[in-house]
Design a protein around this motif. Structure first.
Motif, PDB file in Angstrom:
ATOM      1  N   VAL A  16      72.623  54.885  35.710  1.00 12.28           N
ATOM      2  CA  VAL A  16      71.565  54.041  35.340  1.00 12.28           C
ATOM      3  C   VAL A  16      71.580  52.583  36.054  1.00 12.28           C
ATOM      4  N   TRP A  55      62.296  60.022  35.080  1.00 13.02           N
ATOM      5  CA  TRP A  55      62.908  59.222  33.887  1.00 13.02           C
ATOM      6  C   TRP A  55      61.909  58.541  33.107  1.00 13.02           C
ATOM      7  N   TRP A  77      70.076  54.125  27.975  1.00 13.28           N
ATOM      8  CA  TRP A  77      68.924  53.930  28.832  1.00 13.28           C
ATOM      9  C   TRP A  77      68.474  52.647  28.355  1.00 13.28           C
ATOM     10  N   THR A  81      68.213  49.191  30.474  1.00 14.53           N
ATOM     11  CA  THR A  81      67.157  48.482  30.541  1.00 14.53           C
ATOM     12  C   THR A  81      66.904  47.009  30.258  1.00 14.53           C
TER      13      THR A  81
END
Lengths: 397, 376
Positions: A16, A55, A77, A81
């Protein structure tokens, strides 16, 4: 029971991080760094990157385009982010109407709308609140009367976020005047380009144009665009509200907010020391950070429950209440931290502007963000309404 | 990352909950507290021999169940739900924790006695001038041949009147408040030269002021590890007492909720009034957040000391404030009857109040948290 990530989870975390580093739109990053207001294309730029990777909708079931991630992967995730300061995608399609359509919609509705939500081709808005129906949402009066294969819709919605950019809207409308309040409501998908729709801006305290009034005058909506049964729209609305409330905790982005406050408080001077050495200010940061930790682990416990087959229930109201309070405290501390330079009003860079705004970069948006963030304890069901929900649904009062 | 309990952990919780529901109803608790011993020693024996509960956090080679901090937290929460006065915190969490940390012959010798219910330990760490500073210690342990000689005064040692052993912090060197020179000793509670003044505590337990006057103790009584070890076991104890608090707070909230549905004023149950509903929702949120913090801190007890301390202090400051809020509002919502001895609610409030300050108040832990995480 353990906190550590497994080897697979660590590998996923690395994947990620690498993906974000290599693919986050540079132009968007620049605008964020300058404190610019973001436009629709900015949101779509990141949306498209995620869509191409597959995604864009981690929480959706795989059959409709979800990622099939575990709760831990989804946690990673959202952490990553936020850590990378990626913008949050607009929730109206992906987090709100999408789940309603795949849960309650017909096969035709799923085939028509879900792919376009995923791709970002359709931009959605939410037609819920009305001038006379805020916290008491079920008192809404916008009427839909069937005429042949269409409903004819008349009424007024308000606080409609991003309606000025929306291709579609999901609307709660009254289809039975005689029934008890909640039982006469239907859930309609409305093409925002339909004749009879007028969108008027509402400018909020920070100077932003986020929300609108939407007027509907003899708007024709095909009956096939009704989700779930007629007069059963409240079921969809409640389902959506519970989903909305979990996303609203915003733990990962608030963590990043705490880091920002700390860096401001290290940069600002208070006498011969940085502001972070001020005992009173430091105490406020400490308490905020601790409350955020409590929220984080409450959400993790709730996710663990969700993994064990319990959907988000009324306890998600707790996440909404505490999450929104923390978001507000963050903006309040930021404004307090910047001192005098909270006052200059920065309009944003217009075309050809190259004059640097007054004060430190981290100060420009402090006051507008503080003003704007007063919304979090009001929207999505005000925090008082959330307390009513817990009182009734959890405490049995 | 995984947030599920094992079957053994579920079994520990269920078994203990059933046992305590029988043995610790409110009337029975009153009777044991009023008795001359201030407790029913048979309950401690039963916890050991009938339930095997005192072995929960110990290794199987010592006869335990192979658990650790999670098991301690589960057990302490159940103890909190009945406001039990059993010396589990002092004996198993603190004494057992110290013995597990040092291992060796002393652990082999004493742990089986803890598991069997024969050993009860009092933790003599606080001193009148020391507040929550673990290094603010005047009690001295002077080397004398192979052993030591103890002199000093320890305050508010819970469970000391029942104890077979005392776990004592004392200074072998260094000035007052210096970290170096603070050591931990496990000694016989009846050693010559120890005098006790026993008294009941406001939360239903028994404690003592303990005076050491030239108490000769053997060299092997010293559990090596110094202040670092003491801080570690106190951190473990702090989380355990927070776990107890979640049980106490849950009962305060539940009791208030039940009462608000029965008590009628102005022609309706008071639970129908929105101002009280929202207050009870706020209490509910404090209980849930306390639970979350206990889980967080329990899972971080084995991290390096700076991270461990920050996690524990975050937990304790949040739980202290939550216990205060839930306790005070439980009494307020009950009205007049809440300030009598008649209902259980007031007794839960008293325990919650003592837990608030136990091992450091909210302010103390906020200070410690700031020192660790908010440096300039």
């Amino acid at each position: 029971m353990q906190l550590e990530f497994s080897a697979e989870e660590l590998a996923f975390q690395q994947e990620v991080r690498t993906f974000i580093a290599e693919n986050y739109p540079q132009e968007l990053r620049g605008k964020q760094d300058e404190g610019d207001e973001l436009a629709k294309e900015d949101f779509l730029a990141w949306h498209k990157v995620l869509y191409n990777k597959g995604w864009v909708a981690p929480a959706w079931p795989v059959e409709y385009g979800g990622t099939g991630w575990t709760a831990t992967q989804r946690f990673i995730w959202s952490e990553e982010t936020a850590r990378a300061d990626c913008i949050r995608l607009m929730p109206f399609g992906l987090a709100m109407v999408g789940p309603v359509i795949y849960t309650f919609g017909t096969p035709e509705q799923k085939a028509k709308f879900l792919p376009r939500i995923l791709s970002g081709e359709d931009w959605w808005c939410q037609g819920y609140s009305e001038p006379g129906s805020g916290s008491d949402l079920a008192s809404l009066r916008t009427m839909a009367v069937q005429d042949g294969s269409d409903y004819v819709v008349n009424g007024q919605k308000t606080w409609t976020t991003m309606a000025q950019h929306a291709d579609w809207g999901f609307f709660l409308v009254r289809t039975d005047k005689e029934a008890k309040q909640q039982e006469g409501i239907s859930f309609l998908l409305v093409d925002m380009k339909s004749p009879g729709i007028t969108v008027r801006p509402i400018i909020t305290l920070g100077g932003e144009h986020e929300v609108n009034e939407v007027w509907l005058e003899d708007v024709r909506v095909p009956v096939e665009n009704r989700v779930y049964e007629e007069n059963k729209g409240w079921t969809c609305a409640k389902f959506l509200l519970a989903h909305e409330r979990t996303g609203i905790a915003g733990v990962a982005s608030s963590k990043r907010g705490v880091d920002k406050i700390k860096s401001i408080a290290r940069a600002e001077q208070d006498g011969d020391k940085p502001l972070i050495a001020n005992a009173f200010f430091k105490r406020k940061i400490a308490e905020l950070e601790i409350d955020l930790t409590a929220l984080e682990f409450t959400e993790l416990r709730s996710l663990a429950g969700a993994n064990a087959g319990k959907g988000p229930g009324p306890e998600s109201s707790l996440l909404k209440i505490k999450g929104s309070e923390i978001q507000q405290r963050l903006t309040e501390l930021a404004l307090e931290a910047v001192g005098h330079y909270g006052a200059p009003y920065f309009r944003g860079f217009g075309e050809g502007d190259n004059e640097h705004p007054i004060g430190p970069d981290y100060a420009h948006r402090a006051a507008p963000t503080y003003f704007n963030t007063r919304k979090t304890t009001i929207y999505g069901g005000s925090n008082e309404i959330q307390r009513n929900i817990i009182a009734k649904m959890v405490l049995g009062l | 990352m995984d947030f599920t309990y094992t079957e053994t952990q579920d079994m520990i919780r269920d078994t203990l909950a059933r046992f305590l529901a029988d043995t610790y109803d409110f009337e029975k608790r009153k009777v044991m507290i009023a008795s001359s011993a201030g407790r029913d020693a048979g309950i401690w024996s039963a916890l050991a021999t009938e339930l095997g509960m005192l072995g929960a956090p110990f290794a199987e080679e010592h006869g335990g169940l192979g658990g650790g901090a999670l098991e301690n937290a589960l057990i302490m929460e159940e103890m909190g739900k009945v406001i039990a006065i059993e010396p589990y915190l002092q004996t198993v969490v603190i004494g057992g924790g110290a013995l597990k940390a040092v291992g060796g012959a002393v652990a082999d010798a004493v742990i089986p006695g803890i598991i069997g219910g024969e050993v009860v330990i009092g933790f003599a760490y606080a001193e009148p001038q020391g507040r929550y500073d673990l290094a603010n210690i005047r009690t001295s342990a002077k080397a004398d041949g192979a052993g030591y000689v103890l002199n000093g005064h320890k305050g508010v040692v819970y469970a000391a009147p029942w104890a077979t052993h005392l776990l004592v912090t004392a200074r072998t060197g260094g000035g007052n408040r210096e970290r170096a020179g603070v050591e931990l000793f496990l000694i016989d509670a009846n050693a010559k030269g120890i005098t006790r003044r026993d008294y009941p505590t406001v939360d239903g337990s028994q404690a003592s002021e303990i005076y050491f006057e030239n108490v000769a103790i053997p060299g092997e009584a010293l559990l090596p590890g110094g202040i670092d070890l003491i801080e570690k076991i106190v951190d473990e104890a702090t989380v355990a007492v927070c776990a107890e608090a979640t049980g106490v707070m849950e009962k305060l909230h539940q009791g208030t909720l039940d009462y608000s549905k029965q008590r009628t004023q102005f022609g309706q149950p008071i639970g129908r009034f929105q101002v009280l509903q929202h207050r009870m929702v706020d209490m509910f949120m404090e209980v849930e957040q306390a639970r979350s913090m206990v889980l967080m801190a329990t899972l971080k007890l084995d991290l390096p000391s700076a991270q461990r301390k920050a996690a524990v202090s975050a937990c304790k400051s949040k739980v202290s404030k939550g216990a205060n809020f839930v306790g005070q509002n439980a009494i307020q919502t009950h009205g007049g009857i809440g300030i009598t001895q008649e209902l259980a609610i007031g007794h839960y409030f008293k325990r919650a109040t003592i837990i608030e300050g136990h091992f450091g108040s909210a302010d103390y832990h906020l200070d410690r948290y700031e020192q660790l995480t908010l440096a300039e």
